[in-house]
Scaffold this active site. Structure first.
Site, mmCIF file in Angstrom:
data_model
loop_
_atom_site.group_PDB
_atom_site.id
_atom_site.type_symbol
_atom_site.label_atom_id
_atom_site.label_comp_id
_atom_site.label_asym_id
_atom_site.label_seq_id
_atom_site.Cartn_x
_atom_site.Cartn_y
_atom_site.Cartn_z
ATOM 1 C CG ASP A 3 -27.995 -20.581 7.113
ATOM 2 O OD1 ASP A 3 -27.165 -20.621 6.185
ATOM 3 O OD2 ASP A 3 -28.450 -21.601 7.671
ATOM 4 C CG HIS A 60 -9.205 0.663 -5.058
ATOM 5 N ND1 HIS A 60 -10.172 1.625 -4.862
ATOM 6 C CD2 HIS A 60 -8.134 1.076 -4.351
ATOM 7 C CE1 HIS A 60 -9.690 2.574 -4.076
ATOM 8 N NE2 HIS A 60 -8.453 2.258 -3.754
ATOM 9 C CG ASP A 109 -2.543 -1.223 -0.833
ATOM 10 O OD1 ASP A 109 -2.600 -1.361 0.398
ATOM 11 O OD2 ASP A 109 -2.874 -0.181 -1.429
ATOM 12 C CG ASP A 157 -3.183 1.206 3.764
ATOM 13 O OD1 ASP A 157 -2.809 0.384 2.902
ATOM 14 O OD2 ASP A 157 -3.936 2.165 3.496
ATOM 15 C CG HIS A 184 -3.207 7.468 -5.947
ATOM 16 N ND1 HIS A 184 -2.279 7.742 -4.965
ATOM 17 C CD2 HIS A 184 -2.668 6.472 -6.702
ATOM 18 C CE1 HIS A 184 -1.239 6.945 -5.098
ATOM 19 N NE2 HIS A 184 -1.439 6.171 -6.155
ATOM 20 C CG HIS A 212 -5.720 7.069 3.282
ATOM 21 N ND1 HIS A 212 -5.687 6.276 4.414
ATOM 22 C CD2 HIS A 212 -5.261 6.287 2.277
ATOM 23 C CE1 HIS A 212 -5.252 5.069 4.101
ATOM 24 N NE2 HIS A 212 -4.969 5.032 2.819
ATOM 25 C CG HIS A 267 -9.494 5.117 2.918
ATOM 26 N ND1 HIS A 267 -10.135 4.706 1.769
ATOM 27 C CD2 HIS A 267 -8.187 4.871 2.699
ATOM 28 C CE1 HIS A 267 -9.253 4.228 0.904
ATOM 29 N NE2 HIS A 267 -8.061 4.316 1.456
ATOM 30 C CD GLU A 275 -2.053 5.239 -0.273
ATOM 31 O OE1 GLU A 275 -2.170 4.311 -1.094
ATOM 32 O OE2 GLU A 275 -2.854 5.445 0.662
ATOM 33 C CE1 TYR A 311 -0.300 2.539 -9.039
ATOM 34 C CE2 TYR A 311 -0.575 4.918 -9.166
ATOM 35 C CZ TYR A 311 -0.450 3.764 -8.420
ATOM 36 O OH TYR A 311 -0.478 3.835 -7.043
ATOM 37 N NE ARG A 368 -0.983 1.746 -3.763
ATOM 38 C CZ ARG A 368 -1.665 1.066 -4.681
ATOM 39 N NH1 ARG A 368 -1.700 1.491 -5.948
ATOM 40 N NH2 ARG A 368 -2.310 -0.049 -4.367
ATOM 41 C CD GLU A 399 -0.647 2.529 1.683
ATOM 42 O OE1 GLU A 399 -1.582 3.168 2.189
ATOM 43 O OE2 GLU A 399 -0.808 1.487 1.014
#
Length: 444
Positions: free
Chosen positions: A39, A243, A260, A271, A350, A354, A361, A384, A388, A406, A408
């Site tokens: 709940d 991710h 990130d 972002d 990647h 975006h 996104h 971005e 890697y 990375r 971004e």
């Protein structure tokens, strides 16, 4: 706190209705409350399309738009005021508030929707709805249509056409107004401060969640109710997991940490990704990879302007990164051939960005008629690029393995190019090292 003004919501509704076919109706439900466990509910966050048209922050609500309706074109169904429930769960707008504070022409209790909505749909030729995104609401909609169909022998006229609302609405959302850019700048400003705070707090022996706590503190202090998405705080080899969200590993000497993370203001996302050394000093290999990613991002910014297409920025990052990886000896061969064979994808798997807006996104087509979309003023996107090098990549020297970088930033297309909203978070090697050195001196 900066918010989208009420006049903007009214303008959006008018713009949408102007695109709808004559004698049509649009129906859109609010987001449902999400249960976290038993709940206990998740913090409520309105559906982005519903928010875009109304600014109405409550669940159990339905927007109805009726172009040309004499009694008012914007009808809102919402919860009634209820002193007992408001004592437990917080204030409700009610029908009076829906009209007074949120610009509805007419408002009815949500519990009366089964009695009232079929009458509003009846006689309209076409229904616009978010078909397929909410199965339960789709079922209700068909029940209301069937109520009208059951009375067809009495002269009731059910609609004969159903159209997905997404196409019209999501194209509108792709172009950010001055008010939207203002809110996005504020989200970016707070997020930049959060990244700076995390850099300053970075120490060997802390944990990834130690830095996540610094981010959350700065977001909340700035007035953001929540992060725009689950923050990624990835140290060492975890930076090679795109991710990653465990956020519980220790920060080790000699490792990079990739963060990130961005907050949300008035349902608009920021972002940002920054990567820095846990101990405040880049190793030669880390610096080489970092500066290559940074150079590719600079090349991408130059390809973001009106009349350039969506993919040009990505293509620029691919060329810079592939050329750089060859120079560092991480790829062998001719640059053009390596690009054609997508050999770079072993390190850069990647895309360069975006759309960005109410959804991280964000909505909007990347291709139109099979061709990459041409950029126009007001479109907002991320840039971005990353590299890697997998910890188990035996094709490269050991000194490179486990490095993940990375960088971004968020940009809005302007008449002459693009505005970078997130410049407040340092990203040159010199800036990062100087900031962290000053923080360590202060802490000592």
């Amino acid at each position: 706190m900066i918010h989208i003004p009420k006049t903007e919501y009214a303008r959006r509704r008018k713009a949408l209705m102007a695109q709808m076919e004559p004698n049509s109706i649009a129906i859109l439900p609010a987001a449902a409350v999400a249960i976290r466990n038993r709940d206990v509910e998740h913090v409520y966050r309105q559906d982005s399309d519903f928010q875009y048209l109304s600014g109405f922050p409550e669940p159990q609500a339905v927007i109805v738009l009726l172009p040309g309706r004499a009694h008012g074109e914007y009808v809102l169904f919402c919860r009634e005021r209820n002193a007992e429930r408001e004592l437990w769960d917080g204030l409700r707008a009610g029908q009076e508030g829906a009209i007074r504070d949120f610009g509805a022409d007419d408002a009815f209790p949500i519990n009366d929707i089964d009695d009232i909505l079929p009458g509003l749909i009846e006689g309209r030729d076409r229904v616009y709805s978010a078909m397929g995104s909410n199965a339960e609401f789709d079922r209700h909609l068909m029940e209301w249509i069937n109520v009208i169909r059951s009375k067809a022998h009495l002269g009731a006229q059910p609609p004969n056409e159903f159209v997905a609302l997404d196409h019209l609405l999501h194209d509108m959302r792709l172009y950010k107004s001055a008010a939207e850019v203002k809110v996005m700048r504020e989200a970016a400003r707070i997020s930049c401060q959060a990244h700076i705070r995390a850099m300053q707090a970075s120490r060997v022996g802390l944990y990834e969640y130690s830095l996540e706590a610094e981010l959350d503190y700065e977001f909340r202090k700035g007035g953001a109710k929540m992060p725009a998405y689950g923050s990624i705080v990835a140290a060492g080899r975890n930076g090679c997991i795109l991710h990653y969200q465990q956020n519980d590993a220790p920060l080790k000497d000699g490792d990079l940490v990739l963060i990130d993370a961005g907050c949300e203001i008035d349902c608009y996302a920021s972002d940002i990704t920054r990567t820095w050394p846990v101990n405040g000093r880049f190793s030669p290999e880390q610096k080489a990879i970092y500066e290559l990613v940074l150079a590719s991002q600079v090349a991408a910014f130059a390809e973001i302007a009106p009349n350039k297409h969506w993919n040009q920025a990505h293509e620029a990052t691919v060329r810079v990164i592939t050329t750089g990886l060859v120079a560092l000896g991480l790829l062998q061969g001719e640059v053009d051939e390596l690009i054609a064979s997508e050999a770079y994808k072993a390190f850069y798997m990647h895309r360069a960005g975006h759309w960005l807006g109410m959804d991280v996104h964000d909505v909007g087509e990347y291709k139109v008629g099979g061709e990459w979309r041409v950029l126009e003023v007001g479109m907002a996107l991320t840039v971005e690029p990353g590299i890697y090098i997998a910890p188990d990549n035996l094709n490269v020297a050991k000194k490179w393995r486990g490095i993940g970088v990375r960088i971004e930033d968020d940009v809005v297309v302007t008449k002459n190019g693009c505005e970078i909203l997130t410049l407040g978070a340092p990203k040159s090697v010199a800036e990062i090292e100087a900031l962290m050195a000053a923080a360590q001196v202060h802490a000592a």
